[in-house]
Design a protein around this motif. Structure first.
Motif, PDB file in Angstrom:
ATOM      1  N   LYS A  86      45.752  46.933  37.129  1.00  0.00           N
ATOM      2  CA  LYS A  86      45.142  47.012  38.458  1.00  0.00           C
ATOM      3  C   LYS A  86      45.637  48.233  39.222  1.00  0.00           C
ATOM      4  O   LYS A  86      44.843  48.985  39.806  1.00  0.00           O
ATOM      5  N   ALA A 107      37.749  42.558  40.205  1.00  0.00           N
ATOM      6  CA  ALA A 107      37.508  41.625  41.312  1.00  0.00           C
ATOM      7  C   ALA A 107      37.683  42.347  42.646  1.00  0.00           C
ATOM      8  O   ALA A 107      38.499  43.281  42.753  1.00  0.00           O
ATOM      9  N   LEU A 124      38.418  41.163  34.233  1.00  0.00           N
ATOM     10  CA  LEU A 124      37.793  40.366  35.287  1.00  0.00           C
ATOM     11  C   LEU A 124      38.579  40.432  36.584  1.00  0.00           C
ATOM     12  O   LEU A 124      38.021  40.651  37.670  1.00  0.00           O
ATOM     13  N   PHE A 125      39.900  40.259  36.496  1.00  0.00           N
ATOM     14  CA  PHE A 125      40.730  40.269  37.699  1.00  0.00           C
ATOM     15  C   PHE A 125      40.930  41.685  38.240  1.00  0.00           C
ATOM     16  O   PHE A 125      41.219  41.864  39.420  1.00  0.00           O
ATOM     17  N   THR A 126      40.792  42.684  37.385  1.00  0.00           N
ATOM     18  CA  THR A 126      40.945  44.066  37.837  1.00  0.00           C
ATOM     19  C   THR A 126      39.739  44.538  38.635  1.00  0.00           C
ATOM     20  O   THR A 126      39.877  45.252  39.633  1.00  0.00           O
ATOM     21  N   ILE A 130      39.410  42.865  45.240  1.00  0.00           N
ATOM     22  CA  ILE A 130      40.702  42.706  45.915  1.00  0.00           C
ATOM     23  C   ILE A 130      41.037  44.023  46.600  1.00  0.00           C
ATOM     24  O   ILE A 130      41.100  45.065  45.941  1.00  0.00           O
TER      25      ILE A 130
END
Length: 365
Positions: free
Chosen positions: A100, A317, A313-315, A319
């Motif tokens: 990230k 996202a 997926l979380f990267t 945020i």
């Protein structure tokens, strides 16, 4: 299993943990302790040095075997899986944060219009390529990359001296209190505790046993790696400006030049950062399959691809940078440090109990 040498192991550790100590934690330290953040680094590393005999005790107790094999043999497979789950939690989060942070930095500095998905895929793809094999493949890559990383680091440190005023690091403990310094020390300790966990997980794949002198050398290198760019950032930009910067170590490259004709040498920092990211992600993916005790290459590829999928997926996202920085400052380094210390103390107690049983058995004989 092909074992690696101490020097190869150090190359992996310096690149894998150096990214966190050299880049990620510095803005958090400056925000926590201001111009006194260098004191936080010294205190954090002193605490880890005092704590290192405990780590060596665990390494000696495991006796050059996998920590999970040792737990299974001396206790139970269930306990081995419980401890493995704690390791897994730590390194899954560490790997995601690495991806990230690097994706955000890449997007904000030199690939402005490139989708984060494309950046993340390339970063993960290169690391995945060497992670499903043996550790010595990662070690060879780290050994090739590290020398230039060090040379470029020395180059930017020396080359920016005319632009630095180290009087900006003073006065000491005027604007901040010892409370701020100790809070910064928690971040410093949290950033280095993963070194101990890497030692525990990979020590059985190193030819020689890790000794206290090796720990001291490693601690000294990492301390310089953290304190150097931190002091340089404050000396180059002042503490107020450095606090506003998201990547203060990188921006030192922006002021570096050679004479009147060679400027914009910050492209060399891309090599440094991506080298650290490459080895750190590869080592993380490798370690995760070791924790899960997956030895089949086909299964390891499948599991690592599954982990990479969730990382992406979380990267990508939505945020925000502010929310991510807040997570690092308020949860990751302190929480990760506490989790790492708890793992080490649990293993220390388990080894002490196992040694006590062994001594009683010998006494009866």
């Amino acid at each position: 299993m092909s074992k690696i040498s101490i020097s190869q192991f150090f190359a992996i550790l310096l690149l894998a943990t150096g990214l966190s100590n050299h880049v990620l934690v510095i803005p958090i330290l400056i925000n926590a302790a201001g111009r006194d953040a260098w004191l936080s680094v010294i205190i954090g590393y002193m605490v880890f040095t005092i704590f290192s005999p405990v780590v060596l005790y665990v390494l000696k107790g495991i006796n050059a075997t996998s920590v999970f094999d040792w737990l299974t043999t001396n206790y139970s497979r269930f306990l081995s899986r419980v401890i493995g789950l704690l390791f897994l939690l730590f390194f899954v989060v560490a790997g995601w944060i690495t991806l990230k942070e690097t994706t955000m930095w890449t997007d904000e500095t030199y690939l402005f219009e490139t989708p984060n998905l494309v950046i993340a895929l390339f970063l993960l793809g290169t690391s995945f390529y060497i992670s499903y094999g043996r550790l010595n493949v990662i070690a060879i890559c780290a050994g090739v990359l590290l020398p230039l990383v060090i040379i470029f680091g020395i180059f930017v440190a020396i080359g920016t001296i005319p632009d630095k005023d180290y009087m900006l690091v003073t006065p000491v403990l005027v604007e901040n209190t010892w409370k701020d310094v100790f809070r910064g020390a928690l971040f410093s300790l949290g950033s280095i505790i993963e070194v101990a966990l890497l030692l525990l997980l990979l020590q059985h794949q190193v030819i020689k046993r890790i000794q206290f002198k090796h720990m001291l050398i490693l601690i000294l290198f990492l301390c310089i790696l953290t304190a150097g760019p931190l002091l340089g950032s404050i000396a180059a930009f002042g503490v107020e400006e450095a606090e506003r910067m998201r990547f203060p170590a990188f921006f030192q490259w922006r002021i570096l030049g050679l004479g009147n004709y060679f400027n914009h040498l910050d492209f060399l920092s891309i090599y440094q950062w991506l080298s650290g990211n490459f080895i750190r992600l590869a080592a993380t993916l490798y370690i995760l399959t070791q924790i899960l005790q997956i030895h089949s290459r086909a299964k390891r590829i499948f599991v690592q691809l599954f982990i990479c999928f969730f990382y992406i997926l979380f990267t990508i996202a939505p945020i925000t940078d502010e929310a991510f920085f807040s997570f690092l400052a308020n949860y990751y380094y302190i929480g990760g440090g506490i989790l790492g210390i708890c793992i080490i103390f649990i293993l220390t107690v388990l080894i002490a109990i196992a040694n006590g049983r062994r001594n009683k058995a010998h006494a009866k004989k």
